[in-house]
Design an enzyme around this catalytic site. Structure first.
Site, PDB file in Angstrom:
ATOM      1  N   CYS A   2       0.847  -1.198   0.000  1.00  0.00           N
ATOM      2  CA  CYS A   2       0.000   0.000   0.000  1.00  0.00           C
ATOM      3  C   CYS A   2       0.881   1.246   0.000  1.00  0.00           C
ATOM      4  CB  CYS A   2      -0.874   0.032   1.241  1.00  0.00           C
ATOM      5  SG  CYS A   2      -1.710  -1.501   1.577  1.00  0.00           S
ATOM      6  N   ARG A  27       3.268   0.327  -7.447  1.00  0.00           N
ATOM      7  CA  ARG A  27       3.361  -0.684  -6.395  1.00  0.00           C
ATOM      8  C   ARG A  27       2.168  -1.647  -6.435  1.00  0.00           C
ATOM      9  NH1 ARG A  27       6.118   2.010  -1.546  1.00  0.00           N
ATOM     10  NH2 ARG A  27       4.782   0.698  -0.316  1.00  0.00           N
ATOM     11  N   TRP A  74      -3.695  -2.052  -0.987  1.00  0.00           N
ATOM     12  CA  TRP A  74      -3.598  -3.377  -1.594  1.00  0.00           C
ATOM     13  C   TRP A  74      -4.152  -4.300  -0.530  1.00  0.00           C
ATOM     14  CZ3 TRP A  74      -1.010  -8.126  -1.427  1.00  0.00           C
ATOM     15  CH2 TRP A  74      -0.956  -8.817  -2.632  1.00  0.00           C
ATOM     16  N   ASN A 100      -0.317   1.147   6.588  1.00  0.00           N
ATOM     17  CA  ASN A 100       0.236  -0.016   5.884  1.00  0.00           C
ATOM     18  C   ASN A 100       0.685  -1.003   6.945  1.00  0.00           C
ATOM     19  OD1 ASN A 100      -0.047   1.477   3.608  1.00  0.00           O
ATOM     20  ND2 ASN A 100       2.129   1.866   3.292  1.00  0.00           N
ATOM     21  N   GLY A 101       0.490  -2.283   6.705  1.00  0.00           N
ATOM     22  CA  GLY A 101       0.922  -3.283   7.685  1.00  0.00           C
ATOM     23  C   GLY A 101      -0.279  -4.056   8.196  1.00  0.00           C
ATOM     24  N   GLU A 481      11.709 -25.039 -11.609  1.00  0.00           N
ATOM     25  CA  GLU A 481      11.518 -23.600 -11.445  1.00  0.00           C
ATOM     26  C   GLU A 481      12.781 -22.836 -11.859  1.00  0.00           C
ATOM     27  OE1 GLU A 481       9.171 -21.645 -11.162  1.00  0.00           O
ATOM     28  OE2 GLU A 481       9.978 -19.817 -10.264  1.00  0.00           O
ATOM     29  N   LYS A 485      12.801 -20.030 -14.751  1.00  0.00           N
ATOM     30  CA  LYS A 485      13.272 -18.652 -14.540  1.00  0.00           C
ATOM     31  C   LYS A 485      14.275 -18.278 -15.620  1.00  0.00           C
ATOM     32  CE  LYS A 485      10.972 -17.227 -12.565  1.00  0.00           C
ATOM     33  NZ  LYS A 485       9.825 -17.866 -12.001  1.00  0.00           N
ATOM     34  N   GLU A 488      12.603 -17.986 -19.122  1.00  0.00           N
ATOM     35  CA  GLU A 488      11.653 -16.859 -19.217  1.00  0.00           C
ATOM     36  C   GLU A 488      12.366 -15.534 -19.470  1.00  0.00           C
ATOM     37  OE1 GLU A 488       7.818 -17.160 -16.282  1.00  0.00           O
ATOM     38  OE2 GLU A 488       9.766 -17.176 -15.293  1.00  0.00           O
ATOM     39  N   HIS A 504      17.802 -41.234 -18.680  1.00  0.00           N
ATOM     40  CA  HIS A 504      16.901 -41.784 -19.699  1.00  0.00           C
ATOM     41  C   HIS A 504      16.665 -40.806 -20.842  1.00  0.00           C
ATOM     42  CE1 HIS A 504      16.234 -45.091 -16.975  1.00  0.00           C
ATOM     43  NE2 HIS A 504      16.047 -44.193 -16.018  1.00  0.00           N
ATOM     44  N   LYS A 603       2.171 -10.963 -17.137  1.00  0.00           N
ATOM     45  CA  LYS A 603       2.149 -11.227 -15.700  1.00  0.00           C
ATOM     46  C   LYS A 603       0.901 -12.008 -15.312  1.00  0.00           C
ATOM     47  CE  LYS A 603       3.672 -10.888 -11.538  1.00  0.00           C
ATOM     48  NZ  LYS A 603       4.687 -11.948 -11.290  1.00  0.00           N
TER      49      LYS A 603
HETATM   50  C1  G6P Z   1       2.114 -16.348 -16.233  1.00  0.00           C
HETATM   51  C2  G6P Z   1       3.311 -15.686 -15.567  1.00  0.00           C
HETATM   52  C3  G6P Z   1       4.039 -16.697 -14.671  1.00  0.00           C
HETATM   53  C4  G6P Z   1       3.042 -17.279 -13.685  1.00  0.00           C
HETATM   54  C5  G6P Z   1       1.835 -17.911 -14.372  1.00  0.00           C
HETATM   55  C6  G6P Z   1       0.746 -18.284 -13.390  1.00  0.00           C
HETATM   56  O1  G6P Z   1       2.563 -17.274 -17.165  1.00  0.00           O
HETATM   57  O2  G6P Z   1       4.208 -15.201 -16.538  1.00  0.00           O
HETATM   58  O3  G6P Z   1       5.083 -16.042 -13.969  1.00  0.00           O
HETATM   59  O4  G6P Z   1       3.708 -18.238 -12.894  1.00  0.00           O
HETATM   60  O5  G6P Z   1       1.252 -16.983 -15.283  1.00  0.00           O
HETATM   61  O6  G6P Z   1       0.272 -17.118 -12.806  1.00  0.00           O
HETATM   62  P1  G6P Z   1      -0.535 -17.039 -11.461  1.00  0.00           P
HETATM   63  O7  G6P Z   1      -0.840 -15.573 -11.294  1.00  0.00           O
HETATM   64  O8  G6P Z   1      -1.760 -17.880 -11.638  1.00  0.00           O
HETATM   65  O9  G6P Z   1       0.359 -17.576 -10.382  1.00  0.00           O
END
Ligand code: G6P
Length: 608
Positions: A2, A27, A74, A100-101, A481, A485, A488, A504, A603
């Site tokens: 926030c 933010r 938020w 905030n908090g 993961e 990363k 991506e 395999h 996103k």
């Molecule tokens: C998109 C983003 C990823 C994310 C995925 C799921 O592909 O680029 O970074 O992990 O969606 O998003 P969510 O908001 O459901 O965790």
């Protein structure tokens, strides 16, 4: 998270506050509000949604008052609607508060204040502060705020104004950033320098436990015992864009570094050490209902899907419940077998991912009980599920998810505790897990301390065409993961594999040109992965390993290692993923990629 902006001076405050709030929009927020002291009254305007909605509700001739507070919220407690938006006021509308908090003892204070006749309008913890300060007010806002804060447990960045003192702005901080910005005949408070830097660059950063009192020409700072504190005035010399990212080059690195705080927020108020379990009010299920569950299905996309895999391992090993993970996009179309004894958990940072939402709807339609593990409060998934747990990671802006992942794993650990303790998990085991969770934020901080080492490594990895990530057990999803990363944000082709399964197929790819990243903390499958690393080494691959402090076998095989502290097996992913996030970040920076907005990615994917 926030945003807070406050003003006391000689100019009309409302436009200044609105400009300041605009600067904090990056933010992320879901509602906004403004309080202005005008002719001995408080004028309050609040609106769910973007600042433009709030702006449209302000009087067209503007408020002329010169004392005001503004907030972008938020949501954490209560849905993001007009009523829950800040500022909040006391019953008579003499005190306005933005915060905030999280106030942890809000429920107890609310009960006490209600008994004394205070009328509550919102579901927020913040409203408690407005009533409490009002109850304690005699003749000084400063004294009332300090007294109120002595009775409060939790965290806050706080701004308070009152009709009783039409020039005074009071601010306080405990765990949530706040600064004073000093102008000529006017002073500001803000949660972030970005909100005020166009007016002045002289700022005083508040420290925890400090209360500041500002008038147009003066300010002073006291601690909660009313002792004066002398502070230095700093000059902000960053440009605006850098300030919004807290001085970091990208949101992604800011969010990676925020993880200790984010994880603390996921756990706040939820760990019950004595009972060795977790309190998760939002799942809204009795012990009996939880015991009726005979199967868990976790469904998600992307990074959230990787967190779900870790949840599957935890739930089966520690809570002894059959669990499985499904890609949401597959689950929704394959006539899934679920019934009223199946708990279907959707994990989503945004809470808006179309496939995850559809999968949960499908599960609900078939009679399953649905839960959400979500970051964005009030998002569609959060609203539609039967119950859930917010991870409280704060807004995540970098497209590549980082802090949401570690917070999701922590939330899954809390759920495992809750379900496990009802079944086979002993009190001792439960307490051990709670203790390990409590240590996590500090351990994450320790791992983040290796950032410079990893940055140096990035020079070599930036030249790679491919990379292979290996892990076993709880760290197999971490390998997935890590690979995600890297691909991506740096566009290097990367694959994650269970270390033994590598034999395999992918082993055919290994030669001296193929970097192999081994996620190998000391856990139940450690000796097994040592053999896999030997197999890789024999094919002359360059090896980077994430190992536990004091480990020697893999360290002697690897070209480079980064260490993580010891924790219980199921929590190792929270630590072991961090070097991989940092590696991906630094490699992408070296390659000149657009780290926060990689090509082709979004996103929040709200289409199928
Ligand atoms: C998109 C983003 C990823 C994310 C995925 C799921 O592909 O680029 O970074 O992990 O969606 O998003 P969510 O908001 O459901 O965790």
């Amino acid at each position: 998270m926030c945003g807070i902006v406050g003003y006391t001076g000689h100019r009309a405050a409302a436009p200044l506050i609105m400009d300041g709030l605009k600067r904090l929009e990056y933010r992320g927020y879901d509602s906004a509000g403004l309080a202005v002291v005008l002719d001995g009254r408080l004028e309050i305007d609040k609106a769910a949604g973007k600042l433009a909605v709030l702006a449209s509700r302000l009087p067209t001739d503007g408020h002329t008052g010169t004392l005001a507070l503004g907030h972008t919220r938020w949501a954490t407690h209560g849905a993001p609607n007009d009523v829950n938006a800040h500022p909040h006021t006391d019953t008579d509308g003499t005190i306005a508060v933005v915060h905030n908090g999280i106030i942890e003892n809000a429920a107890a204070l609310r009960a006490w204040l209600s008994e004394r006749g205070c009328r509550f309008r919102s579901e927020t913890d913040t409203e408690v502060l407005a009533h409490l300060i009002s109850e304690l007010y005699t003749d000084s806002l400063e004294a009332a705020v300090a007294e109120a804060l002595r009775r409060v447990e939790g965290t806050y960045g706080l701004g308070v104004i009152s009709t009783h003192e039409p020039n005074t702005l009071v601010a306080a901080r405990l765990g949530s950033p706040l600064l004073l910005a000093l102008g000529d005949g006017e002073n500001f408070i803000a949660s972030d320098a970005a909100a005020v830097v166009e007016h002045t660059r002289s700022v005083v950063y508040l420290d925890d436990g400090e209360v500041a009192v500002l008038t147009p020409d003066n300010y002073h700072i006291v601690d909660l015992d009313k002792t004066r504190v002398e502070k230095t005035v700093s000059v902000v010399d960053w440009d605006l864009e850098t300030i919004e990212r807290g001085g970091h080059a990208h949101f992604m690195i800011k969010e990676i570094l925020e993880q200790p705080e984010a994880i603390t927020n996921t756990m706040r108020g939820r760990l019950l050490e004595e009972e060795g379990t977790a309190r998760l009010g939002g799942i809204d299920m009795t012990d009996e209902q939880l015991l009726e569950i005979d199967r868990v299905v976790l469904t998600a996309c992307g990074t959230s899907w990787h967190a779900a895999l870790i949840g599957e391992y935890m739930l089966e090993e520690l809570a002894r419940i059959p669990a499985e993970v499904e890609y949401a996009s597959e689950f929704r179309y394959r006539e899934p077998l679920v019934d009223s004894r199946t708990l279907v958990i959707g994990l989503s940072q945004s809470g808006e991912t179309a496939d995850t939402l559809a999968a949960l709807r499908e599960a609900k339609k078939r009679g399953a009980r649905t839960l959400g593990i979500v970051n964005s409060v009030g998002s569609t998934i959060a609203r539609e599920v039967d119950g859930g747990t917010y991870i409280h990671a704060g807004p995540e802006i970098g497209v590549a998810s980082t802090k949401a992942f570690t917070c999701q794993v922590v939330a899954l650990a809390l759920l495992t505790l809750r379900l496990g303790r009802l079944r086979t998990m002993s009190l001792l085991q439960g307490r051990k897990m709670v203790k390990a969770l409590r240590r996590l934020p500090q351990q994450v901080r320790q791992v983040l301390g290796h950032s410079k080492e990893i940055e140096k490594l990035a020079d070599t990895y930036a030249l790679a065409q491919n990379a292979l990530f290996l892990g076993r057990g709880y760290n197999f999803p971490v390998a997935l993961e890590g690979a995600l990363k890297l691909k991506e944000i740096s566009y290097i082709h990367a694959e994650g594999y269970p270390a033994a399964e590598m034999k395999h197929g992918p082993i055919a790819l290994i030669d001296e040109m193929m970097p192999v990243i081994c996620v190998a903390p000391s856990d139940a499958v450690y000796q097994k992965i040592v053999s896999n690393v030997q197999e890789v080494k024999a094919r002359r691959a360059r090896i980077f390993a994430v190992v536990t402090e004091g480990e020697e076998e893999i360290t002697s095989l690897a070209d480079q290692t980064v260490t993580i502290p010891k924790t219980i097996d199921c929590l190792t992913p929270v630590l072991s993923v961090i070097p991989l996030q940092l590696l991906a970040y630094h490699v992408a920076v070296r390659r000149g990629c657009d780290v926060d907005q990689p090509r082709n990615l979004a996103k929040s994917v709200t289409v199928e």
